[in-house]
Design a protein around this motif. Structure first.
Motif, PDB file in Angstrom:
ATOM      1  N   ARG A  12     -17.604   9.040   6.645  1.00 43.12           N
ATOM      2  CA  ARG A  12     -16.242   8.511   6.640  1.00 43.12           C
ATOM      3  C   ARG A  12     -16.190   7.379   5.626  1.00 43.12           C
ATOM      4  O   ARG A  12     -17.025   6.489   5.645  1.00 43.12           O
ATOM      5  CB  ARG A  12     -15.846   7.964   8.015  1.00 43.12           C
ATOM      6  CG  ARG A  12     -15.688   9.028   9.060  1.00 43.12           C
ATOM      7  CD  ARG A  12     -15.209   8.473  10.366  1.00 43.12           C
ATOM      8  NE  ARG A  12     -16.152   7.487  10.905  1.00 43.12           N
ATOM      9  CZ  ARG A  12     -15.844   6.619  11.853  1.00 43.12           C
ATOM     10  NH1 ARG A  12     -14.645   6.596  12.382  1.00 43.12           N
ATOM     11  NH2 ARG A  12     -16.740   5.774  12.300  1.00 43.12           N
ATOM     12  N   ASP A  13     -15.210   7.440   4.749  1.00 40.56           N
ATOM     13  CA  ASP A  13     -15.054   6.415   3.726  1.00 40.56           C
ATOM     14  C   ASP A  13     -13.582   6.099   3.550  1.00 40.56           C
ATOM     15  O   ASP A  13     -12.722   6.954   3.769  1.00 40.56           O
ATOM     16  CB  ASP A  13     -15.623   6.898   2.385  1.00 40.56           C
ATOM     17  CG  ASP A  13     -17.125   7.107   2.444  1.00 40.56           C
ATOM     18  OD1 ASP A  13     -17.844   6.122   2.677  1.00 40.56           O
ATOM     19  OD2 ASP A  13     -17.568   8.266   2.261  1.00 40.56           O
ATOM     20  N   ARG A  14     -13.315   4.897   3.115  1.00 40.02           N
ATOM     21  CA  ARG A  14     -11.934   4.521   2.783  1.00 40.02           C
ATOM     22  C   ARG A  14     -11.621   5.028   1.388  1.00 40.02           C
ATOM     23  O   ARG A  14     -12.454   4.964   0.486  1.00 40.02           O
ATOM     24  CB  ARG A  14     -11.759   3.015   2.849  1.00 40.02           C
ATOM     25  CG  ARG A  14     -11.964   2.512   4.267  1.00 40.02           C
ATOM     26  CD  ARG A  14     -11.180   1.260   4.543  1.00 40.02           C
ATOM     27  NE  ARG A  14     -11.323   0.900   5.942  1.00 40.02           N
ATOM     28  CZ  ARG A  14     -10.487   1.255   6.896  1.00 40.02           C
ATOM     29  NH1 ARG A  14      -9.422   1.970   6.609  1.00 40.02           N
ATOM     30  NH2 ARG A  14     -10.682   0.892   8.139  1.00 40.02           N
ATOM     31  N   ARG A  15     -10.422   5.552   1.227  1.00 40.86           N
ATOM     32  CA  ARG A  15      -9.970   6.049  -0.074  1.00 40.86           C
ATOM     33  C   ARG A  15      -9.887   4.874  -1.049  1.00 40.86           C
ATOM     34  O   ARG A  15      -9.321   3.834  -0.728  1.00 40.86           O
ATOM     35  CB  ARG A  15      -8.610   6.728   0.069  1.00 40.86           C
ATOM     36  CG  ARG A  15      -8.104   7.340  -1.227  1.00 40.86           C
ATOM     37  CD  ARG A  15      -6.747   7.959  -1.058  1.00 40.86           C
ATOM     38  NE  ARG A  15      -6.860   9.200  -0.298  1.00 40.86           N
ATOM     39  CZ  ARG A  15      -5.821   9.849   0.203  1.00 40.86           C
ATOM     40  NH1 ARG A  15      -4.601   9.377   0.064  1.00 40.86           N
ATOM     41  NH2 ARG A  15      -5.997  10.964   0.867  1.00 40.86           N
ATOM     42  N   ALA A  16     -10.449   5.040  -2.228  1.00 40.85           N
ATOM     43  CA  ALA A  16     -10.488   3.955  -3.219  1.00 40.85           C
ATOM     44  C   ALA A  16      -9.082   3.491  -3.608  1.00 40.85           C
ATOM     45  O   ALA A  16      -8.827   2.296  -3.720  1.00 40.85           O
ATOM     46  CB  ALA A  16     -11.258   4.400  -4.450  1.00 40.85           C
ATOM     47  N   ALA A  17      -8.168   4.431  -3.799  1.00 43.24           N
ATOM     48  CA  ALA A  17      -6.813   4.093  -4.249  1.00 43.24           C
ATOM     49  C   ALA A  17      -5.961   3.466  -3.141  1.00 43.24           C
ATOM     50  O   ALA A  17      -5.007   2.763  -3.427  1.00 43.24           O
ATOM     51  CB  ALA A  17      -6.117   5.331  -4.798  1.00 43.24           C
ATOM     52  N   ASP A  18      -6.301   3.734  -1.888  1.00 42.70           N
ATOM     53  CA  ASP A  18      -5.527   3.214  -0.762  1.00 42.70           C
ATOM     54  C   ASP A  18      -6.497   2.956   0.383  1.00 42.70           C
ATOM     55  O   ASP A  18      -6.814   3.862   1.152  1.00 42.70           O
ATOM     56  CB  ASP A  18      -4.453   4.220  -0.345  1.00 42.70           C
ATOM     57  CG  ASP A  18      -3.598   3.731   0.817  1.00 42.70           C
ATOM     58  OD1 ASP A  18      -3.875   2.635   1.350  1.00 42.70           O
ATOM     59  OD2 ASP A  18      -2.657   4.451   1.191  1.00 42.70           O
ATOM     60  N   ARG A  19      -6.972   1.746   0.504  1.00 40.42           N
ATOM     61  CA  ARG A  19      -8.004   1.383   1.472  1.00 40.42           C
ATOM     62  C   ARG A  19      -7.566   1.588   2.925  1.00 40.42           C
ATOM     63  O   ARG A  19      -8.383   1.558   3.825  1.00 40.42           O
ATOM     64  CB  ARG A  19      -8.441  -0.073   1.260  1.00 40.42           C
ATOM     65  CG  ARG A  19      -8.933  -0.391  -0.131  1.00 40.42           C
ATOM     66  CD  ARG A  19     -10.282   0.163  -0.473  1.00 40.42           C
ATOM     67  NE  ARG A  19     -11.304  -0.389   0.395  1.00 40.42           N
ATOM     68  CZ  ARG A  19     -12.462   0.191   0.624  1.00 40.42           C
ATOM     69  NH1 ARG A  19     -12.752   1.333   0.051  1.00 40.42           N
ATOM     70  NH2 ARG A  19     -13.344  -0.351   1.414  1.00 40.42           N
ATOM     71  N   ARG A  20      -6.273   1.826   3.156  1.00 40.17           N
ATOM     72  CA  ARG A  20      -5.795   2.072   4.523  1.00 40.17           C
ATOM     73  C   ARG A  20      -6.143   3.485   4.986  1.00 40.17           C
ATOM     74  O   ARG A  20      -6.167   3.755   6.178  1.00 40.17           O
ATOM     75  CB  ARG A  20      -4.282   1.879   4.614  1.00 40.17           C
ATOM     76  CG  ARG A  20      -3.840   0.444   4.339  1.00 40.17           C
ATOM     77  CD  ARG A  20      -2.353   0.375   4.224  1.00 40.17           C
ATOM     78  NE  ARG A  20      -1.950   1.166   3.051  1.00 40.17           N
ATOM     79  CZ  ARG A  20      -0.704   1.410   2.697  1.00 40.17           C
ATOM     80  NH1 ARG A  20       0.291   0.946   3.418  1.00 40.17           N
ATOM     81  NH2 ARG A  20      -0.427   2.114   1.623  1.00 40.17           N
ATOM     82  N   THR A  21      -6.404   4.378   4.042  1.00 40.16           N
ATOM     83  CA  THR A  21      -6.672   5.777   4.372  1.00 40.16           C
ATOM     84  C   THR A  21      -8.170   6.015   4.497  1.00 40.16           C
ATOM     85  O   THR A  21      -8.929   5.750   3.571  1.00 40.16           O
ATOM     86  CB  THR A  21      -6.091   6.708   3.292  1.00 40.16           C
ATOM     87  OG1 THR A  21      -4.686   6.482   3.202  1.00 40.16           O
ATOM     88  CG2 THR A  21      -6.357   8.166   3.613  1.00 40.16           C
ATOM     89  N   VAL A  22      -8.580   6.535   5.658  1.00 35.48           N
ATOM     90  CA  VAL A  22      -9.976   6.902   5.875  1.00 35.48           C
ATOM     91  C   VAL A  22     -10.084   8.412   5.694  1.00 35.48           C
ATOM     92  O   VAL A  22      -9.255   9.174   6.199  1.00 35.48           O
ATOM     93  CB  VAL A  22     -10.454   6.488   7.287  1.00 35.48           C
ATOM     94  CG1 VAL A  22     -11.890   6.943   7.531  1.00 35.48           C
ATOM     95  CG2 VAL A  22     -10.316   4.986   7.472  1.00 35.48           C
ATOM     96  N   GLU A  23     -11.110   8.824   4.952  1.00 37.97           N
ATOM     97  CA  GLU A  23     -11.326  10.244   4.678  1.00 37.97           C
ATOM     98  C   GLU A  23     -12.687  10.679   5.199  1.00 37.97           C
ATOM     99  O   GLU A  23     -13.620   9.880   5.285  1.00 37.97           O
ATOM    100  CB  GLU A  23     -11.248  10.512   3.174  1.00 37.97           C
ATOM    101  CG  GLU A  23      -9.880  10.215   2.594  1.00 37.97           C
ATOM    102  CD  GLU A  23      -9.838  10.406   1.088  1.00 37.97           C
ATOM    103  OE1 GLU A  23      -8.842  10.979   0.622  1.00 37.97           O
ATOM    104  OE2 GLU A  23     -10.782   9.986   0.387  1.00 37.97           O
ATOM    105  N   VAL A  24     -12.769  11.955   5.517  1.00 39.48           N
ATOM    106  CA  VAL A  24     -13.986  12.545   6.062  1.00 39.48           C
ATOM    107  C   VAL A  24     -14.502  13.598   5.092  1.00 39.48           C
ATOM    108  O   VAL A  24     -13.724  14.407   4.567  1.00 39.48           O
ATOM    109  CB  VAL A  24     -13.701  13.201   7.435  1.00 39.48           C
ATOM    110  CG1 VAL A  24     -14.906  13.958   7.956  1.00 39.48           C
ATOM    111  CG2 VAL A  24     -13.240  12.165   8.438  1.00 39.48           C
ATOM    112  N   THR A  25     -15.802  13.586   4.852  1.00 41.12           N
ATOM    113  CA  THR A  25     -16.459  14.642   4.076  1.00 41.12           C
ATOM    114  C   THR A  25     -17.654  15.144   4.878  1.00 41.12           C
ATOM    115  O   THR A  25     -18.213  14.416   5.708  1.00 41.12           O
ATOM    116  CB  THR A  25     -16.949  14.146   2.691  1.00 41.12           C
ATOM    117  OG1 THR A  25     -17.784  13.010   2.883  1.00 41.12           O
ATOM    118  CG2 THR A  25     -15.792  13.797   1.784  1.00 41.12           C
TER     119      THR A  25
END
Length: 129
Positions: free
Chosen positions: A87-100
């Motif tokens: 889980r990481d925060r999106r670089a362009a929008d730190r409010r968005t957490v993304e899963v890979t």
């Protein structure tokens, strides 16, 4: 809904559980026993895999499973602790957490998917391959 409590087996009025309910229960048990995944965990890994394995926003996974944010966070923490996702925060929008998916997550999902397909094919008949 059918009562799942123990009852007298000679009671012929007792209703049987629907095939789909039994199949989902069996699938959940097999995923746990063979792959260490809950049914929701399997669905999360599958949703990320279907997205090409690239980053998927947590909000999209939450909407897909119709889970609360709290429940999704708990589920994702478990998958991350098992080394199956990152889980990481999106670089362009730190409010968005993304899963890979990790490599281990891809492998675990592939194995679980084979189990699920075999079980569903056996229980519900052939479907799309």
């Amino acid at each position: 809904m059918s009562d799942m409590s123990d009852s007298d087996p000679s009671d012929t009025t007792r209703r049987r559980l629907p095939t789909i309910l039994l199949t989902l229960g069996h699938l959940h048990g097999e995923l746990r026993a063979l792959h260490g995944l809950s049914l929701p965990g399997y669905l999360v890994l599958g949703a990320v895999a279907e997205a090409g394995g690239g980053p998927v926003p947590v909000a999209r996974l939450t909407a897909f499973l119709r889970e609360s944010g709290t429940r999704m966070t708990s589920l994702l923490k478990g998958l991350q602790a098992a080394g199956l996702i990152e889980r990481d925060r999106r670089a362009a929008d730190r409010r968005t957490v993304e899963v890979t998916l990790t490599d281990a997550g891809r492998a675990r999902f592939a194995d679980a998917e084979r189990t699920a397909r075999a079980l569903l094919r056996g229980s519900l008949g052939p479907g799309p391959s």
